[in-house]
Design an enzyme around this catalytic site. Structure first.
Site, PDB file in Angstrom:
ATOM      1  N   HIS A  14      31.811   4.255  46.900  1.00  0.00           N
ATOM      2  CA  HIS A  14      32.462   3.069  47.446  1.00  0.00           C
ATOM      3  C   HIS A  14      31.467   1.900  47.548  1.00  0.00           C
ATOM      4  O   HIS A  14      31.748   0.787  47.115  1.00  0.00           O
ATOM      5  CB  HIS A  14      33.035   3.418  48.827  1.00  0.00           C
ATOM      6  CG  HIS A  14      33.620   2.265  49.567  1.00  0.00           C
ATOM      7  ND1 HIS A  14      34.967   1.977  49.545  1.00  0.00           N
ATOM      8  CD2 HIS A  14      33.050   1.312  50.343  1.00  0.00           C
ATOM      9  CE1 HIS A  14      35.193   0.895  50.289  1.00  0.00           C
ATOM     10  NE2 HIS A  14      34.041   0.476  50.777  1.00  0.00           N
ATOM     11  N   GLU A  15      30.289   2.185  48.083  1.00  0.00           N
ATOM     12  CA  GLU A  15      29.299   1.111  48.255  1.00  0.00           C
ATOM     13  C   GLU A  15      28.812   0.604  46.898  1.00  0.00           C
ATOM     14  O   GLU A  15      28.637  -0.597  46.696  1.00  0.00           O
ATOM     15  CB  GLU A  15      28.116   1.599  49.111  1.00  0.00           C
ATOM     16  CG  GLU A  15      28.491   1.958  50.548  1.00  0.00           C
ATOM     17  CD  GLU A  15      29.195   0.834  51.303  1.00  0.00           C
ATOM     18  OE1 GLU A  15      28.854  -0.343  51.080  1.00  0.00           O
ATOM     19  OE2 GLU A  15      30.116   1.119  52.089  1.00  0.00           O
ATOM     20  N   HIS A  24      31.225  -1.784  45.489  1.00  0.00           N
ATOM     21  CA  HIS A  24      31.058  -3.165  45.980  1.00  0.00           C
ATOM     22  C   HIS A  24      30.034  -3.914  45.132  1.00  0.00           C
ATOM     23  O   HIS A  24      30.219  -5.077  44.786  1.00  0.00           O
ATOM     24  CB  HIS A  24      30.575  -3.161  47.433  1.00  0.00           C
ATOM     25  CG  HIS A  24      31.658  -2.950  48.451  1.00  0.00           C
ATOM     26  ND1 HIS A  24      32.814  -3.685  48.479  1.00  0.00           N
ATOM     27  CD2 HIS A  24      31.755  -2.081  49.493  1.00  0.00           C
ATOM     28  CE1 HIS A  24      33.580  -3.290  49.493  1.00  0.00           C
ATOM     29  NE2 HIS A  24      32.950  -2.300  50.125  1.00  0.00           N
ATOM     30  N   GLU A  81      37.734  -4.324  49.583  1.00  0.00           N
ATOM     31  CA  GLU A  81      37.738  -2.925  50.022  1.00  0.00           C
ATOM     32  C   GLU A  81      38.558  -2.043  49.081  1.00  0.00           C
ATOM     33  O   GLU A  81      38.152  -0.947  48.710  1.00  0.00           O
ATOM     34  CB  GLU A  81      38.307  -2.823  51.443  1.00  0.00           C
ATOM     35  CG  GLU A  81      37.316  -3.217  52.503  1.00  0.00           C
ATOM     36  CD  GLU A  81      36.014  -2.496  52.333  1.00  0.00           C
ATOM     37  OE1 GLU A  81      36.025  -1.274  52.113  1.00  0.00           O
ATOM     38  OE2 GLU A  81      34.964  -3.142  52.387  1.00  0.00           O
TER      39      GLU A  81
HETATM   40 ZN    ZN Z   1      33.557  -1.266  51.863  1.00  0.00          ZN
END
Ligand code: ZN
Length: 423
Positions: free
Chosen positions: A140-141, A144, A203
């Protein structure tokens, strides 16, 4: 962050997007428009110096954990994710990726522009996170960073600080954009960026990219679901970095819906050796070898499935199901972007081309023709055929770029090429 500050930031964002048109860019991975006042290169430099400063400080306090089994595991997990990240963004092969494990009870993690990452030991101590869950967090990071969200947040911070400077600059005729290239300002913005919450759209993007990265790296994508369930149970002690993340229920639902989509990738990865395909340039102590990195990036870019991204419009495109129906409302946008499409077409930047055309959504034969070429370039012959046919139908219905004086075909022989392709 305080209410007032956030109002200022939003105001600055709006202002910068209007005033500095060049500062708004379309993300080539997701197709979303973002505020980008900071160049990729500056964002990476600023992030590296902020990271080194932060890690250096923590190291002196004895808060950087190295050599423990969990720190070693975390590095192995991120190495496997990085090997997949390059499929999404070939240029990330040249990033100086780095992970540090920080001894801190907080449940926190981040990945800055350029791949500088950290994970806090709270994930193990508080959440008892499994490897699959750690992969979900870091995927997830990394998502980003791949989607340039960190750069977007640096831009928001700089825009807020530049507001006053621009006013002064108008009076003094100095160059406010110099501020956005200033090393201290960039380092400051990078440090602020990791504390700023992401937008809801960002997100969702990171969730989609992250779960696919994890699955491709051989981690059970269900880890993303169980991770958020643990977070939900944690309740009130909501970690700061998740403060504006979507409601837990929505997120768990969305992630659960993604699991069956990426599960085949996971099964495939599991069948191979987990370390298969990990380039030697990742991992602790890896030496920089530009040629090797470029070779790896070229190799994965040439693989037919390198382009996968599970956003629904893109998946629809891959299946040959995209139907364009926007006319007047998209005409201006079509006028602005079709020159860029021509360049992407010539560069054979197929994914970027498809995303660009999808984002505008303008109905005519040129749009469909470009979608067809992109699909063909991405080894999706069925989809390509469907779009060539729709290009012909559009032309027959009078929706054509070849309109005599108002010709907007960008010099591409759409009709002839389409007919050839369908022969
Ligand atoms: Zn996030």
């Amino acid at each position: 962050m305080s209410g007032m500050k956030s109002v200022l930031r939003v105001a600055a964002f709006g202002w910068a997007c209007v005033a500095l048109v060049s500062g708004c860019a379309t993300n080539t991975i997701t197709g979303r428009s973002q505020l980008m006042m900071v160049s990729e290169e500056s964002a990476i430099k600023g992030s590296a110096s902020a990271y080194n400063r932060m890690i250096g400080g923590l190291y002196q306090k004895g808060k950087v954990e190295t050599g423990t089994p969990r720190a070693e595991r975390a590095k192995e997990i991120t190495d496997r994710l990085i090997a997949q990240a390059v499929r999404f963004r070939a240029d990330s092969a040249s990033w100086q990726w780095e992970l540090q494990v920080i001894q801190d009870p907080k449940v926190n993690a981040f990945c800055m522009a350029g791949g500088k990452m950290a994970i806090y030991t709270g994930f193990w101590d508080k959440l008892r996170a499994t490897d699959d869950e750690i992969a979900a967090v870091m995927g997830h990071e990394i998502g980003h960073a791949l989607a340039s969200h960190t750069r977007e947040k640096m831009s928001v911070d700089l825009a807020a600080k530049m507001g006053a400077m621009v006013a002064a600059a108008v009076l003094s005729r100095s160059d406010p954009s110099a501020f956005a290239r200033n090393a201290d300002a960039l380092q400051g913005a990078a440090a602020v960026a990791v504390t700023l919450p992401n937008s809801r759209e960002a997100e969702t993007e990171a969730d989609q990219i992250g779960i696919e990265l994890a699955a491709r790296a051989g981690f059970d994508p269900r880890g993303a679901v169980t991770l958020w369930e643990k977070m939900r149970k944690m309740g009130g002690g909501m970690p700061e970095f998740l403060s504006t993340h979507p409601a837990h229920e929505t997120r768990i639902q969305n992630l659960s819906a993604l699991v069956p989509k990426v599960d085949p990738l996971y099964q495939l990865a599991k069948a191979g050796k987990p370390t298969d395909g990990i380039p030697s340039f990742v991992g602790a102590g890896a030496k920089t070898n530009a040629a090797e990195r470029e070779a790896y990036a070229a190799k994965v870019a040439a693989q037919p499935d390198a382009m996968s991204f599970v956003s629904s419009p893109f998946e629809q495109f891959r299946r040959g199901e995209t139907v364009l129906d926007c006319q007047l409302a998209c005409l201006v946008s079509y006028g602005i972007h079709r020159g860029d499409w021509k360049k992407l077409y010539e560069k054979k930047a197929w994914r970027d081309l498809a995303v660009g055309v999808l984002q505008v959504g303008y109905l005519n034969d040129l749009s469909y023709f470009l979608l067809a070429e992109a699909a063909a370039g991405m080894s999706l012959p069925g989809a390509a055929r469907a779009y060539y046919q729709r290009a012909l139908q559009a032309a027959q219905a009078g929706k054509t770029c070849g309109g005599g004086l108002a010709d907007t075909c960008e010099g591409i022989e759409v009709t002839r090429l389409t007919q050839n392709a369908l022969r």
